[in-house]
Design a protein around this motif. Sequence first.
Motif, PDB file in Angstrom:
ATOM      1  N   TRP A 151       0.846  -1.187   0.000  1.00  0.00           N
ATOM      2  CA  TRP A 151       0.000   0.000   0.000  1.00  0.00           C
ATOM      3  C   TRP A 151       0.885   1.242   0.000  1.00  0.00           C
ATOM      4  N   VAL A 152       0.278   2.383  -0.259  1.00  0.00           N
ATOM      5  CA  VAL A 152       1.025   3.629  -0.361  1.00  0.00           C
ATOM      6  C   VAL A 152       0.564   4.570   0.742  1.00  0.00           C
ATOM      7  N   THR A 153       1.527   5.111   1.490  1.00  0.00           N
ATOM      8  CA  THR A 153       1.247   6.077   2.550  1.00  0.00           C
ATOM      9  C   THR A 153       2.140   7.285   2.353  1.00  0.00           C
ATOM     10  N   ARG A 154       1.518   8.451   2.164  1.00  0.00           N
ATOM     11  CA  ARG A 154       2.256   9.703   1.966  1.00  0.00           C
ATOM     12  C   ARG A 154       3.306   9.571   0.858  1.00  0.00           C
ATOM     13  N   GLN A 203       4.811   6.972  -0.171  1.00  0.00           N
ATOM     14  CA  GLN A 203       5.787   5.891  -0.011  1.00  0.00           C
ATOM     15  C   GLN A 203       5.083   4.548  -0.021  1.00  0.00           C
ATOM     16  N   GLN A 204       5.659   3.610  -0.755  1.00  0.00           N
ATOM     17  CA  GLN A 204       5.079   2.272  -0.809  1.00  0.00           C
ATOM     18  C   GLN A 204       5.517   1.455   0.404  1.00  0.00           C
ATOM     19  N   LYS A 205       4.545   0.822   1.043  1.00  0.00           N
ATOM     20  CA  LYS A 205       4.787  -0.011   2.210  1.00  0.00           C
ATOM     21  C   LYS A 205       4.492  -1.469   1.853  1.00  0.00           C
TER      22      LYS A 205
END
Length: 276
Positions: free
Chosen positions: A8-11, A13-15
């Motif tokens: 997933w993407v947060t801010r 950035q891919q996590k």
Amino acid sequence: MSIRKRTWVTRGQQKTAWVLVYSDGNGKRKQETFATKREAERRWSEISAELHRGSHISLADSLTVTQAGDLWIERAISEGLERSTYEEYRRVLRLHIVPLIGSVKLVGLTRADVENLRDQLLSELSPKSATRVFSYFKIIMKMAEDKGLIPTNVADKVKLVTSKRHRHRPEFFQMDEVNAALAASLELGPEFSAFAHLFWLHGLRSSEGRGLTWEAINLEKGMVTIAQRADRWRTIGPPKSESSFRTIPLTPSCLQALAILKSKANPNSNDFVFSG
């Protein structure tokens, strides 16, 4: 049982995480999330073995260390331990165990977590206090194992060993110090003088002094009989052990101090000697 990758993407950035999905012994679907695939696979192996043994407990259903500690306190109360004893357990749990590891789930505990706890206690407390706190933690873990709250007791083989140089011989008051205290008590009044003589010369415990009544003192025979005690909350009970039931011969100076106190107090036989 399966392991799948989740991204997933947060801010911006891919996590990435790895999700382990399985069915517990009751057929309920459970899942746990890990930072790496290797961690998920290691947990897969653990769960498979636990399911085979019938000892598996999911992370979601596991109690925390704090909750297990509360069960430990409840057991101490139900077993009839002294209130001072379980209040000490409660204090150690609140001040030293809960802040360091209380929120961790029992099932999620690793040996590394336990060793980190041991090292933190040694860095923050004296060797004696660290040893006591860690022994309480290990008792909590043993209770959790006995109750089937954990499949494996990861604390079982972790030891806390302190150097012998930290162990000191107990220090005792010298006779001149005792005499100085007795002399000072005479100036403070009859109750202080009687108190000092009974405790300093005849070895009464604080709880025995709190529970001492005039009925237990025989001035004619010069004896005091210890047959009850009172804890710091004024709860009356028997002495701590069978050997604590005893009759003590009194020194002449102690007899004199008690006689003076009794003449001034004019008590009934069931009144406490040290009412304050």
